[in-house]
Write an enzyme that holds these catalytic residues in place. Structure first.
Site: not given
Length: 553
Positions: A36, A261, A271
């Site tokens: 993104e 992850r 983020k």
């Protein structure tokens, strides 16, 4: 499968891909890396990049770079450009396969129309707070919206009004009609579209509605013919929703596989939290060398090879774990030891005067550029009557087993001569050592001892008259706690390490570094690995960032 791909020790995803090819379930492999564009990539993204592009390469497939740009409120072209730069720097190439979810906005809109006509989606006029309230909890089912039974005809009319900008933000949304009592909350009539009257960085003001991530993601994969949609574990509960959409639309269905992850000690990889560090000026931008962003690591002096090697060592599993920062630091040390050019630099200078060396003489001595790489050759370093050494390399009254310089002791100057301390000068008030006086033995050029005497200490140095002054930035870990997010009562910023950056403006370097390049890694002998700062360094003021110390401290 590529001939270079070993069939042994494959991780569970590669094993799955291999089996799918061999069984004929898949004829070719198409993966994707779908960031993104609402921030810079971090080290966790590097793991996904290496996995997706790596699998495509190993199995003779292709990997798309696709930007999931469905939220113009948080997205920017700056982030798109930085992501492209990072992926290229890591060594990967998507060829012509660069895509954006916004490329598919028209198709996604038509897909939504199809669900509405089939009674599988409806326009809901509840507020977002009401939708959250109606959704229920993990232990209690949700309840249906009073607008859930609107007719397909009315829903089509309302949805087109949403598209045409006739509703305000928050006034209504489009939801999938699935099951408000499902044990999986993601299936409780998820929102597909919301009204958002903001210009998009690619589509401008064309749209007043934008698809939600969960609606756009699976269909984008399908449109692109993705065979293996590799996601982190938090998307495992979203898979039934993605599958439901694909089944209702009767379109190509990628195989979603989840993996753990990457988490890293002494930092944060959210983020949102990285954005807070930047926006509230805890760091100097996304590429601050203390940040765990790929651009931050690059500016600090990490190599693409070291990050790829780190991701390989971390591996691909379903086990959630936090990797120790020292493993990443080991990867960069291991890589730079083989390739970094050796130079001498003095960060805390103490002047040394060679009393028996000719006044004004400049002697060019040979120095090795990298003992690990013969092809790196040698360079010339100037030796003069006045030198600088590290202040810690001299002691007036040393403890036992101190083999560096002290009154009456001899040391070897790297690449130069053996010198003996004969005197020193002190400040009368502060008692600080101002200057050390030595004699040199001209028969010991290159550090040799023709008479066989044993010299236990070797120290680095630079000429006081033939060196250059520089700014050195010494970086430490950004947080004082191994997991700064673990304390439920404190904000993670309370664990910021106030000593994470130390700026030294007193350093002297070999004059060869006047020609230093941000593309070259250097080892300052005995001190660590350094790289010219790509942003702040100027010819008149060279700035070097310490990448990592020589040893784990």
């Amino acid at each position: 499968m590529s001939e270079t791909t070993s069939t042994e020790n494959l991780d569970f995803i590669r094993t799955r891909v291999k089996d799918d090819l061999e069984s004929g379930k898949r004829q070719n492999i198409v993966t994707r890396f779908p960031p993104e564009p609402n921030g810079y990539l971090h080290i966790g993204h590097a793991k996904s990049i290496c996995l997706n592009f790596g699998i495509a390469s190993e199995f003779d497939g292709k990997c798309n770079l696709r930007f999931d740009d469905t939220n113009p409120a948080k997205e920017d072209q700056e982030y798109v450009d930085s992501i492209i730069e990072d992926v290229i720097w890591l060594g990967y190439n998507w060829g012509d396969n660069l895509f954006f979810a916004s490329d598919y906005f028209d198709q996604l809109f038509e897909y939504a129309i199809k669900l509405i006509k089939n009674g599988k989606a409806y326009v809901d006029s509840l507020s977002m707070d009401q939708i959250r309230e109606y959704r229920g909890t993990l232990s209690e089912p949700g309840k249906e919206s009073p607008y859930r039974d609107r007719t397909p005809e009315l829903n089509l009319e309302l949805f087109n009004k949403m598209k045409n900008g006739e509703f305000d933000e928050g006034e209504c949304v489009l939801r999938a009609k699935i099951d408000m009592s499902s044990g999986n909350i993601n299936l409780r009539d998820p929102v597909m579209y919301r009204v958002l009257k903001k210009d998009h960085h690619r589509t401008g003001d064309k749209w007043s509605i934008y698809p939600m991530y969960d609606w756009a993601h699976g269909q984008s994969d399908s449109i692109e013919g993705i065979t293996h949609s590799l996601c982190t574990l938090e998307f495992e509960d979203h898979r039934p929703l993605y599958d439901w959409f694909l089944e209702q639309l009767d379109i190509h269905r990628p195989q979603q596989i989840e993996f753990s992850r990457l988490n890293l000690s002494y930092t944060v990889l959210s983020k949102r939290k990285l954005m807070k560090l930047v926006s509230e000026n805890y760091v100097n931008g996304w590429d601050d060398p203390r940040m765990p962003t790929i651009s931050g690591f690059r500016r600090r002096g990490y190599t693409a090879e070291s990050i790829r090697n780190f991701c390989e060592k971390v591996g691909v599993t379903k086990q959630q774990a936090t990797m120790d920062m020292s493993l990443l630091e080991h990867s960069i040390r291991d890589d730079l030891n083989k390739k970094a050019l050796r130079v001498m630099a003095v960060l805390d200078p103490l002047k040394v005067v060679i009393t028996n060396y000719p006044e004004g003489q400049v002697e060019e001595l040979d120095a090795i550029n990298n003992p690990e790489d013969e092809s790196a050759g040698t360079r010339k370093v100037p030796f003069t009557k006045e030198l600088y050494i590290e202040r810690s390399d001299f002691m007036e009254d040393p403890p036992k087993k101190y083999f560096r310089l002290f009154p009456g002791n001899e040391v070897r100057l790297r690449y130069a001569y053996i010198v003996k301390c004969v005197d020193f000068v002190k400040d009368d008030k502060t008692r600080e050592i101002l200057e050390v006086h030595c004699t040199y033995d001209p028969e010991t050029k290159g550090g040799n001892t023709p008479d066989g005497r044993k010299i236990k200490g070797t120290i680095h140095w630079v000429s006081a008259t033939e060196s250059i002054k520089s700014e050195i930035r010494l970086y430490d870990r950004l947080f004082t706690e191994e997991n700064p997010e673990n304390d439920s009562e404190k904000d993670f910023t309370e664990f910021i390490n106030t000593d994470s950056l130390t700026i030294n403006t007193s350093a002297y370097l070999e004059r060869n570094l006047e020609q230093a390049s941000p593309d070259i890694n250097y080892q300052f002998e005995r001190l660590g690995y350094f790289k010219l700062d790509s942003v702040d360094s100027k010819k008149a003021n060279l700035v070097f960032n310490r990448t990592v110390t020589l040893r784990d401290s």
